[in-house]
Design a protein around this motif. Sequence first.
Motif, mmCIF file in Angstrom:
data_model
loop_
_atom_site.group_PDB
_atom_site.id
_atom_site.type_symbol
_atom_site.label_atom_id
_atom_site.label_comp_id
_atom_site.label_asym_id
_atom_site.label_seq_id
_atom_site.Cartn_x
_atom_site.Cartn_y
_atom_site.Cartn_z
ATOM 1 N N PRO A 117 0.613 -1.062 0.015
ATOM 2 C CA PRO A 117 0.089 -0.166 -0.012
ATOM 3 C C PRO A 117 0.874 1.207 -0.087
ATOM 4 C CG PRO A 117 0.164 -1.218 2.295
ATOM 5 C CD PRO A 117 0.684 -1.829 1.170
ATOM 6 N N LEU A 118 0.091 2.343 0.025
ATOM 7 C CA LEU A 118 0.840 3.632 -0.340
ATOM 8 C C LEU A 118 1.588 3.932 0.946
ATOM 9 C CD1 LEU A 118 -1.962 5.854 -1.662
ATOM 10 C CD2 LEU A 118 -0.215 4.782 -2.688
ATOM 11 N N SER A 119 1.489 3.236 2.130
ATOM 12 C CA SER A 119 2.449 3.455 3.262
ATOM 13 C C SER A 119 3.852 3.092 2.969
ATOM 14 C CB SER A 119 2.180 2.804 4.563
ATOM 15 O OG SER A 119 1.997 1.377 4.133
ATOM 16 N N ALA A 120 4.222 2.437 1.816
ATOM 17 C CA ALA A 120 5.330 1.942 1.296
ATOM 18 C C ALA A 120 5.782 2.998 0.268
ATOM 19 C CB ALA A 120 5.167 0.687 0.706
ATOM 20 N N THR A 121 7.178 3.028 -0.072
ATOM 21 C CA THR A 121 7.521 3.875 -1.106
ATOM 22 C C THR A 121 7.472 3.485 -2.677
ATOM 23 O OG1 THR A 121 10.046 2.890 -1.221
ATOM 24 C CG2 THR A 121 9.316 4.753 0.544
ATOM 25 N N ASN A 122 7.562 4.088 -3.477
ATOM 26 C CA ASN A 122 7.362 3.868 -4.828
ATOM 27 C C ASN A 122 8.610 2.899 -5.395
ATOM 28 O OD1 ASN A 122 5.076 5.026 -5.721
ATOM 29 N ND2 ASN A 122 6.007 6.774 -6.685
ATOM 30 N N LEU A 123 9.879 3.101 -4.715
ATOM 31 C CA LEU A 123 11.060 2.401 -4.868
ATOM 32 C C LEU A 123 10.902 1.028 -4.383
ATOM 33 C CD1 LEU A 123 14.023 2.026 -5.661
ATOM 34 C CD2 LEU A 123 14.449 2.889 -3.343
ATOM 35 N N LEU A 124 10.363 0.822 -3.261
ATOM 36 C CA LEU A 124 9.984 -0.427 -2.952
ATOM 37 C C LEU A 124 8.889 -1.388 -3.793
ATOM 38 C CD1 LEU A 124 7.474 -2.227 -1.127
ATOM 39 C CD2 LEU A 124 9.916 -2.839 -0.563
ATOM 40 N N ARG A 125 7.987 -0.393 -4.164
ATOM 41 C CA ARG A 125 6.826 -1.142 -5.135
ATOM 42 C C ARG A 125 7.744 -1.450 -6.583
ATOM 43 N NH1 ARG A 125 3.147 1.733 -2.231
ATOM 44 N NH2 ARG A 125 3.892 3.961 -3.076
ATOM 45 N N ARG A 126 8.578 -0.643 -7.008
ATOM 46 C CA ARG A 126 9.337 -1.082 -8.034
ATOM 47 C C ARG A 126 9.971 -2.213 -8.145
ATOM 48 N NH1 ARG A 126 10.269 4.536 -8.691
ATOM 49 N NH2 ARG A 126 12.539 4.337 -8.027
ATOM 50 N N ARG A 127 10.809 -2.536 -6.777
ATOM 51 C CA ARG A 127 11.546 -3.658 -6.704
ATOM 52 C C ARG A 127 10.660 -5.050 -6.291
ATOM 53 N NH1 ARG A 127 15.336 -0.983 -1.855
ATOM 54 N NH2 ARG A 127 16.883 -0.111 -3.522
ATOM 55 N N GLN A 128 9.264 -4.659 -5.855
ATOM 56 C CA GLN A 128 8.402 -5.856 -5.891
ATOM 57 C C GLN A 128 8.088 -6.245 -7.191
ATOM 58 O OE1 GLN A 128 4.994 -4.143 -3.599
ATOM 59 N NE2 GLN A 128 5.821 -5.418 -1.712
ATOM 60 N N ILE A 129 7.983 -5.221 -8.202
ATOM 61 C CA ILE A 129 7.381 -5.480 -9.554
ATOM 62 C C ILE A 129 8.534 -5.974 -10.394
ATOM 63 C CG2 ILE A 129 6.949 -4.405 -11.867
ATOM 64 C CD1 ILE A 129 5.326 -2.216 -9.814
ATOM 65 N N GLY A 130 9.703 -5.568 -10.072
ATOM 66 C CA GLY A 130 11.014 -6.205 -10.584
ATOM 67 C C GLY A 130 11.100 -7.797 -10.280
ATOM 68 N N GLN A 131 10.895 -7.973 -8.878
ATOM 69 C CA GLN A 131 10.976 -9.478 -8.470
ATOM 70 C C GLN A 131 9.898 -10.324 -9.358
ATOM 71 O OE1 GLN A 131 10.546 -8.967 -4.161
ATOM 72 N NE2 GLN A 131 12.899 -9.479 -3.921
ATOM 73 N N ALA A 132 8.694 -9.677 -9.209
ATOM 74 C CA ALA A 132 7.392 -10.658 -9.805
ATOM 75 C C ALA A 132 7.890 -10.682 -11.619
ATOM 76 C CB ALA A 132 6.166 -9.407 -9.921
ATOM 77 N N LEU A 133 8.520 -9.707 -12.170
ATOM 78 C CA LEU A 133 8.888 -9.977 -13.468
ATOM 79 C C LEU A 133 9.885 -11.061 -13.877
ATOM 80 C CD1 LEU A 133 8.998 -6.368 -15.162
ATOM 81 C CD2 LEU A 133 7.038 -7.834 -15.026
ATOM 82 N N ASP A 134 10.988 -11.247 -12.723
ATOM 83 C CA ASP A 134 11.925 -12.081 -12.798
ATOM 84 C C ASP A 134 11.262 -13.524 -12.633
ATOM 85 O OD1 ASP A 134 13.896 -10.307 -13.032
ATOM 86 O OD2 ASP A 134 14.419 -10.119 -10.939
ATOM 87 N N HIS A 135 10.615 -13.737 -11.554
ATOM 88 C CA HIS A 135 9.597 -14.826 -11.492
ATOM 89 C C HIS A 135 8.858 -15.441 -12.617
ATOM 90 C CE1 HIS A 135 10.499 -15.379 -7.437
ATOM 91 N NE2 HIS A 135 9.929 -14.226 -6.847
ATOM 92 N N LEU A 136 8.288 -14.502 -13.499
ATOM 93 C CA LEU A 136 7.461 -14.580 -14.752
ATOM 94 C C LEU A 136 8.447 -15.090 -15.871
ATOM 95 C CD1 LEU A 136 4.928 -11.670 -14.525
ATOM 96 C CD2 LEU A 136 4.358 -13.993 -13.996
ATOM 97 N N ALA A 137 9.604 -14.574 -15.740
ATOM 98 C CA ALA A 137 10.744 -15.009 -16.614
ATOM 99 C C ALA A 137 11.095 -16.249 -16.560
ATOM 100 C CB ALA A 137 11.905 -13.788 -16.608
ATOM 101 N N ALA A 138 11.265 -16.856 -15.505
ATOM 102 C CA ALA A 138 11.725 -18.077 -14.894
ATOM 103 C C ALA A 138 10.617 -18.945 -15.315
ATOM 104 C CB ALA A 138 12.047 -18.366 -13.452
#
Length: 249
Positions: A117-138
């Motif tokens: 949620p918005l209590s986190a930073t955009n940087l944290l969310r971008r890292r989550q999205i990056g991890q999600a894309l890495d999992h999808l790549a695998a």
Amino acid sequence: MKIMSYNLRKHAATTELLALVERNPVDVLCLQEGDGVRMPQQIGELKLASATYKNSLGLAIYYRPDRFTALESHAFTLRKSIHDRVLQPAIERLLTTRFVDLVSGQDIQLASFHASPLSATNLLRRRQIGQALDHLAALSNGSPTLMTGDFNYPLLRGPLIRQAERAGFSLNLSDGPTYFYTKSIAYHFDFLLSRGFDVQLVETLGRGLSDHRPILMTTEILKRAGLNLPEIGSAEAAGPTASVFDEVE
């Protein structure tokens, strides 16, 4: 192909799903903030492919069995914010299913995603999205991939767009806001990232029982033979991953 994404607001909007998909027929339905234990096995002509069950703010994916064959599903935790560590509102933030499209014969990877949620930073969310894309790549092995859901990313999306483009993805917003603070203050919280799809239209539907509005995507699979797709990955998901692999039965 029609795909819908909807944040159910702590399971509250589940009761309107049948009427929603009858008014707006879809091939795939991606849900956030649903209680997996209470999610129905069937919603009209849609069958449950998979859901998460570790807490009440879970994810689910439904599909039309006359359009797809569901092969396997996986759920993942992603990098945690302080909010996540203290309150544990949602343990798994990515749920993905690999399908065979019975029209084209191609494998595709579809995912439901819910960022912190918005209590986190955009940087944290971008890292989550990056991890999600890495999992999808695998998992996808270069197959067309689409991830949709509640990104909790209403402002300053430039870095996210650049991150997605480096990973070979396009970011598409709907034609209207999906979350309204007031009648005059509203933002896009819910959207999609895709690779190997021709996204033709993304519509924001009317408000129901949730504080989010559903989005309806019209898209077609691009033929793999005609693609020169880059490897999926994210430069911003640097450092050792803290994700936990969890296959959903």
